[in-house]
Design an enzyme around this catalytic site. Structure first.
Site, PDB file in Angstrom:
ATOM      1  N   ARG A  94       1.608  -5.296   7.495  1.00 14.06           N
ATOM      2  CA  ARG A  94       2.773  -4.421   7.370  1.00 14.06           C
ATOM      3  C   ARG A  94       2.446  -3.017   7.840  1.00 14.06           C
ATOM      4  O   ARG A  94       3.259  -2.355   8.504  1.00 14.06           O
ATOM      5  CB  ARG A  94       3.267  -4.411   5.922  1.00 14.06           C
ATOM      6  CG  ARG A  94       4.672  -3.833   5.725  1.00 14.06           C
ATOM      7  CD  ARG A  94       4.661  -2.344   5.508  1.00 14.06           C
ATOM      8  NE  ARG A  94       3.720  -1.991   4.492  1.00 14.06           N
ATOM      9  CZ  ARG A  94       3.010  -0.871   4.492  1.00 14.06           C
ATOM     10  NH1 ARG A  94       3.141   0.013   5.451  1.00 14.06           N
ATOM     11  NH2 ARG A  94       2.148  -0.629   3.533  1.00 14.06           N
ATOM     12  N   GLY A 141      -5.298  16.185   3.658  1.00 16.39           N
ATOM     13  CA  GLY A 141      -4.504  14.974   3.553  1.00 16.39           C
ATOM     14  C   GLY A 141      -3.139  15.300   2.985  1.00 16.39           C
ATOM     15  O   GLY A 141      -2.133  15.282   3.679  1.00 16.39           O
ATOM     16  N   CYS A 242       8.727  11.627  10.380  1.00 11.68           N
ATOM     17  CA  CYS A 242       8.148  10.327  10.725  1.00 11.68           C
ATOM     18  C   CYS A 242       7.589   9.655   9.475  1.00 11.68           C
ATOM     19  O   CYS A 242       7.764   8.444   9.272  1.00 11.68           O
ATOM     20  CB  CYS A 242       7.040  10.492  11.763  1.00 11.68           C
ATOM     21  SG  CYS A 242       7.516  11.387  13.255  1.00 11.68           S
ATOM     22  N   GLU A 368       0.421   7.845   2.925  1.00 13.83           N
ATOM     23  CA  GLU A 368       1.820   8.235   3.128  1.00 13.83           C
ATOM     24  C   GLU A 368       2.365   9.015   1.924  1.00 13.83           C
ATOM     25  O   GLU A 368       3.515   8.869   1.534  1.00 13.83           O
ATOM     26  CB  GLU A 368       2.706   7.003   3.374  1.00 13.83           C
ATOM     27  CG  GLU A 368       2.237   6.082   4.469  1.00 13.83           C
ATOM     28  CD  GLU A 368       2.420   6.665   5.855  1.00 13.83           C
ATOM     29  OE1 GLU A 368       2.875   7.810   5.961  1.00 13.83           O
ATOM     30  OE2 GLU A 368       2.107   5.963   6.826  1.00 13.83           O
TER      31      GLU A 368
END
Length: 389
Positions: A94, A141, A242, A368
């Site tokens: 995925r 990060g 994004c 993410e």
């Protein structure tokens, strides 16, 4: 191999159209027939099964919810169902599809020039080219605004210097979308493999996402023409847009991992017998765990579906996606832990998928946007006060 029958406690399937169910069935069949027979070996040996890429393109899974340039133009709910089934196979699969579609194809389509779109999107959609997304740095990060990668103009070119890390697909990518700080703010650049000054190295020793390529990117006086710059990508907001696309896919994807763990545990407890030759599913403590799991999976399904409908209506906000990603990853991780517990010692062997999902989900919780960062995004949304420091 039997087809996965799905997890549907509350007649969730009644919320999907016939076309959405057909898309899910297509993805489900692909996972059952092509992914599951090889994913255990891929995870064990630490390699991404690249043999799957042509069919991912042929089935329209790459950039599935994008329009034009060979893309399938599916709805966001259909896209979500694809992500769900692919992550039922493995988070690494995925993740590959998410990066290709949400983090490379989406920004090219949204911010790229006509030449960039025509050159890259058909190839990325078919899988004949692979892309990666270079935002995270060794020291930055959760705070991408602190990035140290620079891009300075030099005549009609740009010269990039810096490091990126934890980059999915990095060493196998044909093109990298790299974000760097310019005199006019943060911008995105398409850097092709083989460009002088650009190099990659894989991160080894991973105990999670083993069926996925994770790399570091190095830029040492890497010179690219101005035509490599995404003309519409101006500022960090473009990069974060994004990530919002990718987080939406994650919120759906982790449901597949949770469903696989739950269904494995449910079937196991019905077959496993202890104490007077009774299935362990007959015991109250076991049923309490199964009840918690199916309840949380059902709530997460409803959150994902409503989010998908809002996205198709253009009403889904980044803070909404933060709630989806944070909640659904958290419950998927707990479902995996409870499922492992119900299998006892058998839960740690790769004959069963649970420990693989559990290890993968530890990474998905972090990338993410960490659980903590998404909590702060939600907190800012409900109070109007940013609390990131």
């Amino acid at each position: 191999m039997p087809t996965f029958r799905g997890v549907d406690y509350l007649h969730i399937d009644s919320l999907f159209s016939e076309e959405e169910l057909l898309v899910r069935q297509m993805a489900r069949q692909f996972v059952d027939e092509q992914v599951l027979p090889l994913i255990r070996e891929a995870y064990r040996d630490g390699f991404f099964p690249k043999s799957l890429i042509p069919d991912l393109g042929r089935l329209g899974f790459l950039g599935a919810n994008l329009e034009g340039y060979g893309c399938a133009g599916m709805s966001n709910v259909e896209y979500g169902l694809i992500m769900q089934e692919l992550e039922r196979g493995d988070s690494g699969l995925r993740s590959f599809v998410s990066v290709q579609g949400a983090l490379v194809m989406y920004p090219i389509l949204t911010y790229g020039s006509d030449e960039q779109k025509q050159r890259w999107l058909p190839r990325l959609q078919s899988g004949s080219a692979i892309g990666c997304f270079g935002l995270t740095e060794p020291d930055f990060g959760s705070n991408p605004a602190g990035m140290r990668t620079t891009a300075r103009p030099d005549g009609g070119d740009w010269i990039l210097n810096g490091e990126k890390t934890w980059i999915t697909n990095g060493s196998v990518a044909d093109v990298a979308l790299v974000w760097g700080r310019t005199p006019d703010g943060i911008r995105g650049f398409l850097i092709e493999t083989g460009t002088p000054g650009y190099s990659t190295s894989d991160i080894h020793g991973k105990l999670s996402m083993r069926a996925s390529v994770t790399s570091s990117l190095s830029l040492a006086d890497c010179r690219v023409p101005d035509s490599a710059r995404l003309p519409g990508a101006v500022g960090l907001k473009a990069a974060l847009s994004c990530l919002t696309q990718a987080r939406f896919g994650i919120a759906w994807g982790v449901l597949g991992a949770a469903m696989d763990c739950y269904e494995t545990a449910r079937q196991y407890t019905l077959l496993r017998k202890q104490f007077d030759d009774r299935p362990i599913a007959s015991h109250q403590l076991v049923q309490e765990k199964l009840a918690w799991m199916i309840t949380e999976i059902t709530k997460a399904q409803l959150l994902a579906i409503h989010g998908g409908r809002l996205k198709d209506q253009g009403k889904l906000e980044p803070a909404h996606v933060s709630m989806m990603k944070r909640n659904n990853v958290a419950i998927a991780l707990e479902v995996a832990r409870l499922s492992r517990d119900l299998l006892g010692a058998n839960g740690i062997v790769d004959e069963y998928p649970i420990m693989r999902h559990l290890c993968n989900l530890e990474t998905v919780k972090t990338y993410e946007g960490t659980d903590h960062i998404h909590a702060l995004v939600i907190g800012e949304r409900v109070t109007g006060i940013g609390a990131y420091r």
